[in-house]
Design a protein around this motif. Structure first.
Motif, PDB file in Angstrom:
ATOM      1  N   HIS A 109       0.649  -1.122  -0.075  1.00 37.79           N
ATOM      2  CA  HIS A 109       0.143  -0.062   0.168  1.00 37.79           C
ATOM      3  C   HIS A 109       0.979   1.295   0.121  1.00 37.79           C
ATOM      4  CE1 HIS A 109      -3.927  -2.172   0.788  1.00 37.79           C
ATOM      5  NE2 HIS A 109      -2.903  -2.921   1.680  1.00 37.79           N
ATOM      6  N   ASP A 110       2.202   1.009   0.000  1.00 33.65           N
ATOM      7  CA  ASP A 110       3.028   2.507  -0.022  1.00 33.65           C
ATOM      8  C   ASP A 110       3.503   2.772  -1.206  1.00 33.65           C
ATOM      9  OD1 ASP A 110       3.112   2.378   2.863  1.00 33.65           O
ATOM     10  OD2 ASP A 110       5.106   1.150   2.871  1.00 33.65           O
ATOM     11  N   THR A 111       3.912   3.946  -1.274  1.00 38.73           N
ATOM     12  CA  THR A 111       4.208   4.773  -2.638  1.00 38.73           C
ATOM     13  C   THR A 111       5.962   4.374  -2.736  1.00 38.73           C
ATOM     14  OG1 THR A 111       4.548   6.593  -1.336  1.00 38.73           O
ATOM     15  CG2 THR A 111       2.516   6.385  -2.382  1.00 38.73           C
ATOM     16  N   GLU A 112       6.292   3.193  -2.191  1.00 38.00           N
ATOM     17  CA  GLU A 112       7.609   3.006  -2.689  1.00 38.00           C
ATOM     18  C   GLU A 112       7.654   1.416  -2.728  1.00 38.00           C
ATOM     19  OE1 GLU A 112      10.100   4.089   0.698  1.00 38.00           O
ATOM     20  OE2 GLU A 112       9.008   3.168   2.229  1.00 38.00           O
ATOM     21  N   LEU A 113       8.669   1.030  -3.241  1.00 38.05           N
ATOM     22  CA  LEU A 113       9.100  -0.323  -3.327  1.00 38.05           C
ATOM     23  C   LEU A 113       9.427  -1.160  -2.262  1.00 38.05           C
ATOM     24  CD1 LEU A 113      11.827  -0.437  -6.276  1.00 38.05           C
ATOM     25  CD2 LEU A 113       9.688  -1.155  -6.530  1.00 38.05           C
ATOM     26  N   HIS A 114       8.792  -2.337  -2.039  1.00 34.87           N
ATOM     27  CA  HIS A 114       9.406  -3.121  -0.993  1.00 34.87           C
ATOM     28  C   HIS A 114       9.735  -4.449  -1.563  1.00 34.87           C
ATOM     29  CE1 HIS A 114       8.333  -0.599   2.217  1.00 34.87           C
ATOM     30  NE2 HIS A 114       7.019  -0.503   1.680  1.00 34.87           N
ATOM     31  N   THR A 115      10.475  -5.240  -0.669  1.00 32.96           N
ATOM     32  CA  THR A 115      11.016  -6.599  -1.291  1.00 32.96           C
ATOM     33  C   THR A 115      10.415  -7.682  -0.115  1.00 32.96           C
ATOM     34  OG1 THR A 115      13.030  -7.034  -0.419  1.00 32.96           O
ATOM     35  CG2 THR A 115      12.956  -5.744  -2.411  1.00 32.96           C
ATOM     36  N   VAL A 116      10.365  -9.027  -0.505  1.00 35.53           N
ATOM     37  CA  VAL A 116      10.182  -9.942   0.246  1.00 35.53           C
ATOM     38  C   VAL A 116      11.242 -10.847  -0.025  1.00 35.53           C
ATOM     39  CG1 VAL A 116       8.682 -11.884   0.755  1.00 35.53           C
ATOM     40  CG2 VAL A 116       7.580  -9.766   0.194  1.00 35.53           C
ATOM     41  N   VAL A 117      12.253 -11.323   1.161  1.00 34.02           N
ATOM     42  CA  VAL A 117      13.263 -12.178   1.086  1.00 34.02           C
ATOM     43  C   VAL A 117      12.801 -13.161   2.165  1.00 34.02           C
ATOM     44  CG1 VAL A 117      15.719 -12.352   1.405  1.00 34.02           C
ATOM     45  CG2 VAL A 117      14.596  -9.922   0.558  1.00 34.02           C
ATOM     46  N   ALA A 118      12.737 -14.301   1.663  1.00 31.28           N
ATOM     47  CA  ALA A 118      12.422 -15.424   2.588  1.00 31.28           C
ATOM     48  C   ALA A 118      13.079 -16.873   2.077  1.00 31.28           C
ATOM     49  CB  ALA A 118      10.760 -15.443   2.590  1.00 31.28           C
TER      50      ALA A 118
END
Ligand SMILES: [Cu+2]
Length: 107
Positions: free
Chosen positions: A33-42
């Motif tokens: 929901h943010d206006t920036e990139l995120h990542t998922v590292v799992a």
């Protein structure tokens, strides 16, 4: 299929603790929901597990399998897989300066 959605808002994974089930086909979704990139590292959770990744994220693979998935602003990814091991698996966002960590428990 069991489906679980994790919301990303204000540089947090919400909820920061979810429960999945061993040998249960699962659709794990992350909605940014943010206006920036995120990542998922799992890496541990997905190690050696067959994955089907949908949505508008950008998965990156390495020799050990899925390295991370980049989720664009307002983006959604869906990872379909069947957890093969029980345990507590932490995951994170590795964007510089983001202190985002959470946990997936498989029982
Ligand atoms: Cu992030």
């Amino acid at each position: 299929m069991e489906s679980v959605t994790i919301e990303i808002r204000g540089r947090m994974f919400i909820p920061n603790h979810v429960l999945l089930h061993h040998d249960q086909e699962t659709a794990l979704r992350f909605r940014n929901h943010d206006t920036e990139l995120h990542t998922v590292v799992a890496k541990e959770l997905f190690f050696g597990v067959g994955l089907n990744i949908g949505g508008n994220g950008a998965p990156e693979f390495g020799p050990d399998g899925l390295k991370r998935v980049i989720i664009p602003p307002e983006g959604l990814i869906e990872i379909q897989f069947t957890p093969t091991r029980t345990g507590t698996f932490s995951y994170l966002c590795d964007m510089p300066g983001h202190d985002m960590k959470a946990v997936i428990v498989v029982e």
